[in-house]
Design a protein around this motif. Structure first.
Motif, PDB file in Angstrom:
ATOM      1  N   SER A  48       0.867  -1.093   0.016  1.00  0.00           N
ATOM      2  CA  SER A  48       0.158   0.064  -0.039  1.00  0.00           C
ATOM      3  C   SER A  48       0.801   1.103   0.049  1.00  0.00           C
ATOM      4  CB  SER A  48      -1.039   0.015   1.219  1.00  0.00           C
ATOM      5  OG  SER A  48      -0.318   0.040   2.202  1.00  0.00           O
ATOM      6  N   ARG A  89       1.767   1.632  -3.635  1.00  0.00           N
ATOM      7  CA  ARG A  89       0.843   2.161  -4.194  1.00  0.00           C
ATOM      8  C   ARG A  89       0.571   3.795  -4.057  1.00  0.00           C
ATOM      9  NH1 ARG A  89      -4.004   0.448  -6.403  1.00  0.00           N
ATOM     10  NH2 ARG A  89      -3.753  -1.860  -5.718  1.00  0.00           N
ATOM     11  N   THR A 138       1.115   6.417  -7.297  1.00  0.00           N
ATOM     12  CA  THR A 138      -0.014   7.003  -7.815  1.00  0.00           C
ATOM     13  C   THR A 138      -0.011   8.729  -7.759  1.00  0.00           C
ATOM     14  OG1 THR A 138      -1.198   6.420  -5.923  1.00  0.00           O
ATOM     15  CG2 THR A 138      -1.645   5.234  -7.639  1.00  0.00           C
ATOM     16  N   LEU A 181       0.692  -4.629  -9.570  1.00  0.00           N
ATOM     17  CA  LEU A 181       0.539  -3.368  -9.211  1.00  0.00           C
ATOM     18  C   LEU A 181       1.468  -2.434 -10.155  1.00  0.00           C
ATOM     19  CD1 LEU A 181      -0.701  -1.301  -7.277  1.00  0.00           C
ATOM     20  CD2 LEU A 181       1.183  -1.753  -5.822  1.00  0.00           C
ATOM     21  N   PHE A 184       2.830   2.721 -12.208  1.00  0.00           N
ATOM     22  CA  PHE A 184       1.510   2.168 -11.873  1.00  0.00           C
ATOM     23  C   PHE A 184       1.166   1.449 -13.175  1.00  0.00           C
ATOM     24  CE2 PHE A 184      -2.917   2.113 -11.386  1.00  0.00           C
ATOM     25  CZ  PHE A 184      -3.083   1.772  -9.973  1.00  0.00           C
TER      26      PHE A 184
END
Lengths: 179, 440
Positions: free
Chosen positions: B350, B353, B357, B394, B408
């Motif tokens: 996470s 991520r 992003t 991912l 990403f």
């Protein structure tokens, strides 16, 4: 978004990973699919029948992001199109690829439609006339790759829709339609 | 040594011994582990028994104590007997009877002249243990400590003296010359202890604690140094000082488990010691550290008792059998790391991520070193995390002459039946916005 000639490129053409052959299976399958569609769309709109793997092909590099496809990636994407029956390798070394955005069967149907549209059901034409004659102006047959056309004509000959014969000069063949 | 009040229940002789979470004894200051045997019972010789017998455990001999730790967690608690309480070690009698017995050692200990028998149920270097026991008992390491403690308190009071001369009549350190002389003396004494240390490898181990305390002293000095100098030090010097401090901090395992001391239990005990040791480096490294890095940290802390890479690996693989909070993990690439059991991949994912992003990274992607900075971990580890994020779908990669970058993964969001369609809410849309900002 930039264009190639009058072809509108999709947004992801500027996505750098699009130009790197992805190692992870799921990602790669999706990438291959996107390349397949883009190559076929582009070839159809630009009437491109032949892609040389080692030659400059506008889609294979993007100067805006300074990326280009590796030889391996090019061959992978073209092979994927071949695997779907939408292209054929012309040599064992996989250097030249014939792109069939219409399958041979579809091209044969287009020829038949062309014959009917022009009332040529019982006429005689040369192969060259089909590709570049006045009748074919503005149709999909205009400028068609000779190899593809001959394959379509042979398919129709096998079905008894026409007869092929040698013309006076060696590089021209005649077609006698009998639709 | 005083016997703890908690030990009354088991005869006034035993003290409860503190152990680490991985089951290693917590050693006291300057205490060095000397020998380890498994399958040991401790019985009372007297009739009726003066204490409850301790059944099947590991016996650890240190310079200060005999420590008994149960091999399985049964009712028995880890217990220890201070060597200072031992009043007599009975010599080993060879008799017909003893040939059929398990080997045993008897000794008498205060309070109350209790006779204690150590029974060896398993295999092990029994004679080696006995001679080491004699050595440690006669060495009286606990007395030395008391002596040095009283010495330091004496020299501490000595500094109160004023004037040019010290209490003992020597010229006190004054001015630049004084500093230089002090420095010189320090070097000489340091040099001497180093020379002594290397003269004899056996003597080296006894020097270990001095080396550690020397390192500690130097660290303290370095710590206090920057405040006493008014900013005259340049950056390079500061850098080397910090480095020095780090070195000093990591000299630290006074009593490393060795093949000699632990014998057949070597890897098992090494494994436990390692589990205790890794906690701090692991924390600093962000919950995951490569085996090679740990090899370096661990051996540096062990000083002279270096272990082989294979020993380290074996020690790590044994963790599965113990209840320790750390584990060995092998990545698909073959890289092996040590991580906390609580260290969750989901959390790392996470965080990755979050990183990829962001508008900026959406546009330009991340390299392993970018991720290392954000995640505060080593670049090699960051790369492993990025690769596993890629495997999970991912991320995807971009190979260019500039190197490997991760982006990403937008591929799943693109519709292959309509290459130009962009869903309004989605990362693909975000990415287009991020890239178009650049061209404006």
């Amino acid at each position: 978004m930039q264009k190639l000639a009058d072809f509108k490129l999709p947004q992801f053409f500027n996505y750098p990973p699009y130009f790197t052959l992805q190692p992870v299976r799921d990602t790669r399958e999706k990438q291959i699919q996107l390349w397949k569609e883009l190559i076929l769309d582009y070839c159809k709109s630009q009437k491109i029948f032949l892609i040389g793997v080692e030659e400059d092909f506008p889609l294979f590099s993007n100067s805006a992001i300074d990326r280009s496809l590796s030889h391996e990636a090019r061959e992978t994407f073209l092979s994927a199109i071949v695997g779907e029956g939408r292209a054929e390798w012309l040599d064992k070394g996989h250097r030249k690829c014939l792109i069939l955005w219409h399958r041979i069967q579809d091209w044969a149907d287009i020829v038949l439609q062309f014959v009917r549209d022009n009332g040529l059901e019982d006429s005689v034409m040369t192969v060259e006339e089909i590709r570049s004659g006045t009748e074919s102006l503005g149709t999909e047959l205009q400028g068609i790759d000779r190899t593809i056309l001959m394959r379509a004509l042979k398919l129709l000959e096998n079905k008894g829709k026409l007869a092929l014969f040698k013309g006076t000069s060696a590089d021209d063949e005649g077609v006698k339609f009998s639709v | 040594m005083a016997s703890g009040s908690s030990s009354i229940a088991i005869g006034g002789l035993f003290e409860n011994a503190e152990v680490t979470t991985s089951g290693r004894p917590v050693l006291r200051r300057n205490e060095v582990e000397c020998f380890l045997l498994s399958s040991i019972d401790i019985d009372s010789e007297d009739d009726p028994p003066r204490f409850t017998a301790l059944r099947s455990g590991n016996l650890i001999l240190t310079t200060h104590r005999l420590i008994w730790i149960p091999s399985q967690s049964n009712e028995s608690v880890p217990s220890s007997i201070p060597l200072s309480a031992v009043t007599h070690i009975y010599s080993h009698k060879k008799s017909i009877k003893s040939m059929f017995h398990s080997p045993r050692i008897r000794f008498q200990a205060d309070p109350g002249s209790i006779v204690v028998t150590i029974v060896f149920r398993g295999k092990g270097d029994f004679d080696g243990f006995l001679s080491k026991l004699w050595e440690c008992w006669r060495g009286r390491a606990w007395e030395e400590e008391e002596k040095s403690e009283s010495e330091t308190s004496k020299s501490g009071s000595g500094t109160v003296a004023q004037g040019l001369y010290g209490n003992d009549g020597t010229v006190r350190m004054v001015g630049l010359a004084g500093i230089l002389r002090k420095e010189q003396e320090q070097w000489e004494s340091t040099d001497k202890s180093l020379q002594d240390a290397f003269q004899d490898l056996n003597a080296l181990m006894s020097k270990a604690k001095e080396m550690v305390s020397l390192a500690e002293k130097m660290r303290q000095k370095l710590l206090s140094a920057p405040s006493s100098q008014n900013g005259s030090t340049d950056d390079e010097e500061m850098g080397s000082k910090e480095e020095m401090q780090q070195w000093m901090l990591s000299v630290g395992i006074i009593s490393p488990v060795t093949k000699e001391s632990a014998g057949a239990l070597y890897h098992q005990e090494l494994s436990r010691q390692l589990a205790d040791f890794v906690r701090i480096p692991l924390e600093k490294a962000g919950g995951m550290i490569s085996l090679t890095d740990m090899y370096y940290h661990f051996n540096r802390a062990r000083g002279t008792e270096l272990i082989s890479p294979d020993d380290l690996w074996q020690a790590c693989t044994l963790w599965e059998k113990f209840d320790v909070p750390v584990m060995l993990r092998k990545f698909d690439s073959g890289v092996m790391v040590i991580q906390n059991k609580s260290h969750s991949d989901e959390e790392v994912m996470s965080r990755i991520r979050m990183l990829v992003t962001k508008t900026e990274t959406l546009r330009v992607g991340v390299t392993a070193s970018d991720a290392a900075l954000t995640l505060k971990i080593a670049p090699a580890m960051a790369k492993e995390h990025l690769l596993s994020a890629e495997t999970k779908g991912l991320l995807c990669r971009d190979m260019s002459p500039d190197g490997l970058r991760f982006y990403f993964n937008l591929f799943p969001e693109i519709d292959p039946t309509n290459l130009h369609i962009v869903k309004e809410f989605g990362t693909y849309g975000e990415w287009i916005k991020a890239t178009s900002l650049l061209s404006v």
